[in-house]
Design an enzyme around this catalytic site. Structure first.
Site, PDB file in Angstrom:
ATOM      1  N   TYR A   1       0.846  -1.197   0.000  1.00  0.00           N
ATOM      2  CA  TYR A   1       0.000   0.000   0.000  1.00  0.00           C
ATOM      3  C   TYR A   1       0.879   1.243   0.000  1.00  0.00           C
ATOM      4  O   TYR A   1       1.850   1.315   0.755  1.00  0.00           O
ATOM      5  CB  TYR A   1      -0.887   0.001   1.252  1.00  0.00           C
ATOM      6  CG  TYR A   1      -1.817   1.195   1.351  1.00  0.00           C
ATOM      7  CD1 TYR A   1      -2.820   1.410   0.411  1.00  0.00           C
ATOM      8  CD2 TYR A   1      -1.708   2.101   2.404  1.00  0.00           C
ATOM      9  CE1 TYR A   1      -3.683   2.492   0.513  1.00  0.00           C
ATOM     10  CE2 TYR A   1      -2.572   3.188   2.522  1.00  0.00           C
ATOM     11  CZ  TYR A   1      -3.555   3.382   1.570  1.00  0.00           C
ATOM     12  OH  TYR A   1      -4.407   4.447   1.676  1.00  0.00           O
TER      13      TYR A   1
ATOM     14  N   ASP B   1       9.141   2.860   0.187  1.00  0.00           N
ATOM     15  CA  ASP B   1       8.064   3.468   0.965  1.00  0.00           C
ATOM     16  C   ASP B   1       8.261   3.043   2.414  1.00  0.00           C
ATOM     17  O   ASP B   1       7.911   1.928   2.808  1.00  0.00           O
ATOM     18  CB  ASP B   1       6.703   3.003   0.428  1.00  0.00           C
ATOM     19  CG  ASP B   1       5.539   3.610   1.218  1.00  0.00           C
ATOM     20  OD1 ASP B   1       5.777   4.111   2.339  1.00  0.00           O
ATOM     21  OD2 ASP B   1       4.405   3.571   0.711  1.00  0.00           O
TER      22      ASP B   1
ATOM     23  N   LYS C   1       3.656   8.885   8.957  1.00  0.00           N
ATOM     24  CA  LYS C   1       3.402   8.299  10.281  1.00  0.00           C
ATOM     25  C   LYS C   1       4.335   8.801  11.388  1.00  0.00           C
ATOM     26  O   LYS C   1       4.118   9.894  11.897  1.00  0.00           O
ATOM     27  CB  LYS C   1       3.344   6.775  10.154  1.00  0.00           C
ATOM     28  CG  LYS C   1       2.209   6.380   9.179  1.00  0.00           C
ATOM     29  CD  LYS C   1       1.736   4.958   9.191  1.00  0.00           C
ATOM     30  CE  LYS C   1       0.448   4.850   8.396  1.00  0.00           C
ATOM     31  NZ  LYS C   1       0.468   4.008   7.230  1.00  0.00           N
TER      32      LYS C   1
HETATM   33  C1  LIG Z   1      -0.106   4.479   5.835  1.00  0.00           C
HETATM   34  C2  LIG Z   1       0.718   4.254   4.625  1.00  0.00           C
HETATM   35  C3  LIG Z   1       0.720   5.151   3.553  1.00  0.00           C
HETATM   36  C4  LIG Z   1      -0.250   6.297   3.451  1.00  0.00           C
HETATM   37  O1  LIG Z   1      -0.049   7.241   4.442  1.00  0.00           O
HETATM   38  P1  LIG Z   1      -1.287   8.224   4.805  1.00  0.00           P
HETATM   39  O2  LIG Z   1      -0.669   9.179   5.784  1.00  0.00           O
HETATM   40  O3  LIG Z   1      -2.349   7.336   5.386  1.00  0.00           O
HETATM   41  O4  LIG Z   1      -1.709   8.877   3.568  1.00  0.00           O
HETATM   42  C5  LIG Z   1       1.619   4.945   2.531  1.00  0.00           C
HETATM   43  N1  LIG Z   1       2.463   3.910   2.547  1.00  0.00           N
HETATM   44  C6  LIG Z   1       2.484   3.012   3.553  1.00  0.00           C
HETATM   45  C7  LIG Z   1       3.471   1.907   3.532  1.00  0.00           C
HETATM   46  C8  LIG Z   1       1.595   3.141   4.611  1.00  0.00           C
HETATM   47  O5  LIG Z   1       1.578   2.217   5.574  1.00  0.00           O
END
Ligand SMILES: *Cc1c(COP(=O)(O)O)cnc(C)c1O
Length: 430
Positions: A145, A240, A268
């Site tokens: 994701y 990511d 985060k």
């Molecule tokens: C949570 C998440 C996102 C998206 O971040 P948001 O602040 O919710 O937009 C992108 N990549 C990873 C791996 C994530 O866990």
């Protein structure tokens, strides 16, 4: 049995005004068929709902709250920043401080930009990669994701998996045709893909430890081979690290595995519970971003003073706590052992994937190494397990395809209570 009168009352009203009653789908508890506790407050490892029920929190806002809730120093920093004004849309010194903290921790981020969410950071990193390489194709992995931007919402793991909707409606095929989906941990598949289309691939984006199909670890050398493959074709490698950054190690998964991506995406933890994201990497790539270069990206609230203050405070505390990651790992180890013992004494098949303070308990006896194997889990059993844990005051993600997060504020007493709950719950799962 907890009562949920007030939560239910508020949630029912919310459902009339907000889709599913929530502002992000997984919070709606659809897959477990329950009313979600409506949270009133949090302190350290605990959260409290409107009905006065208390929970040990293993969601931690899906990762950011690595220091626990309402950490006095972080709250102090937020208050102090707010006193001086909450937004200017102009440069501030604290933005530089946060950028320095990030770049010192993650040296591959020679230059970076702050944004307001992980979604925004990933989307912007992809744009920079395309602008830099002049290529259109992006490779992502099944079950990973990277936020909900159009081009990345293909086979995107937990949220969609849980809802049973593989992809989102509302995305023109023209968008997603530039996204190629590959299998996690399958380097041969990638080599074939690059043989066919490598010279048109702008970037490969990956969660170096995948945490959105449940936790899935990269197999030995997978990331290393991915690094060399992308290098050979002049494609960029984007890590990511929205979850793994400052979670696996202070320098993220790239420090842990010794791999240097071209671009990194953060979110985060770097906001300490406030909305912050960041993307950055090699200087020559980031110099393509406006106003230095032709890749446009902007944000009214980017580098917001209150959010940045929370981030600086959080990262500084982590940096100055000597045993930080060792202790998180010990807490993770302790939970893992509790699950293993409970499962074996009750004869329940589980597979645990864990790295430090991130773990997933899959209800399957098979190894889980990618999206397909994660899907082998017994979701009915998960559902029962989830509701029993909640009754015991243990708050975990309402989905088999999410990780469990441990914070530095979790205590030995929390662990003891959690271990006892696991034992009791597993005996009722038989
Ligand atoms: C949570 C998440 C996102 C998206 O971040 P948001 O602040 O919710 O937009 C992108 N990549 C990873 C791996 C994530 O866990």
């Amino acid at each position: 049995m907890n009562n949920f009168f007030k939560s239910k009352e508020v949630f029912d009203k919310s459902c009339k005004l907000m889709p599913g009653g929530v502002n992000s789908p997984v919070r709606a508890y659809r897959s477990v068929g329950l009313v979600p506790p409506v949270v009133k407050k949090g302190k350290g490892s605990r959260i409290f709902d409107l009905d006065g029920n208390e929970y040990i929190d293993y969601v931690c806002s899906w990762g950011p709250m690595i220091l626990g809730h309402a950490h006095p120093q972080v709250i102090g920093a937020i208050k102090a920043a707010a006193e001086n004004g909450t937004s200017f849309g102009a440069p501030t010194e604290n933005e530089l401080l946060l950028a320095e903290l990030i770049s010192d921790a993650i040296p591959s981020m020679e230059m970076l930009r702050l944004v307001s969410s992980g979604t925004e950071a990933a989307m912007s990193a992809i744009r920079a990669a395309r602008g830099y390489t002049g290529r259109d194709l992006v490779v992502k992995f099944e079950g990973c994701y990277h936020g909900h931007s159009d081009g990345l919402l293909v086979k995107a793991g937990s949220g969609a998996l849980t809802a049973g909707v593989p992809d989102s409606a509302g995305i023109p095929a023209d968008y997603s045709k530039n996204t190629i989906v590959a299998e996690y941990n399958n380097i041969e598949g990638l080599e074939q893909l690059f043989k066919n289309a490598g010279n048109n691939i702008a970037a490969v984006i990956i969660e170096p430890v995948a945490a959105n199909m449940g936790l899935v670890l990269p197999e030995t050398d997978f990331l290393k081979e991915l690094r060399s493959l992308t290098g050979r074709y002049g494609s960029l490698l984007i890590f990511d690290e929205v979850i793994t950054g400052f979670r696996m190690a202070y320098g993220g998964a790239q420090e842990l595995f010794g791999i240097k991506p071209d671009l990194t995406v953060l979110g985060k933890i770097i906001g300490g519970g406030m909305p912050v994201g960041a993307y950055g990497g090699r200087r020559e790539i980031m110099e393509k971003v406006a106003p230095l270069g032709p890749v446009y990206q902007a944000g009214t609230l980017s580098g917001n003073p209150v959010a940045v203050a929370a981030g600086i405070s959080t990262l500084s505390i982590i940096k100055n706590t000597e045993d930080f990651y060792r202790r998180l790992d010990q807490l993770g180890q302790s939970l893992q052992e509790a699950y293993e013992q409970a499962a074996s004494s009750c004869g329940i098949d589980i597979t645990i994937n864990r790295l430090g303070s991130l773990m997933s308990v899959f209800f399957t006896g098979q190894r889980v190494a990618d999206y397909d194997t994660a899907l082998k889990s017994d979701l009915n059993r998960f559902k029962k397990y989830f509701s029993l844990m909640l009754e015991e005051g243990i708050y975990i993600a309402p989905s088999q395809f999410e990780a469990l997060f441990i914070s530095y504020s979790h205590t030995e007493a929390d662990m003891e209570k959690t271990r006892a709950a696991i034992k009791k719950v597993f005996s009722r799962l038989q």
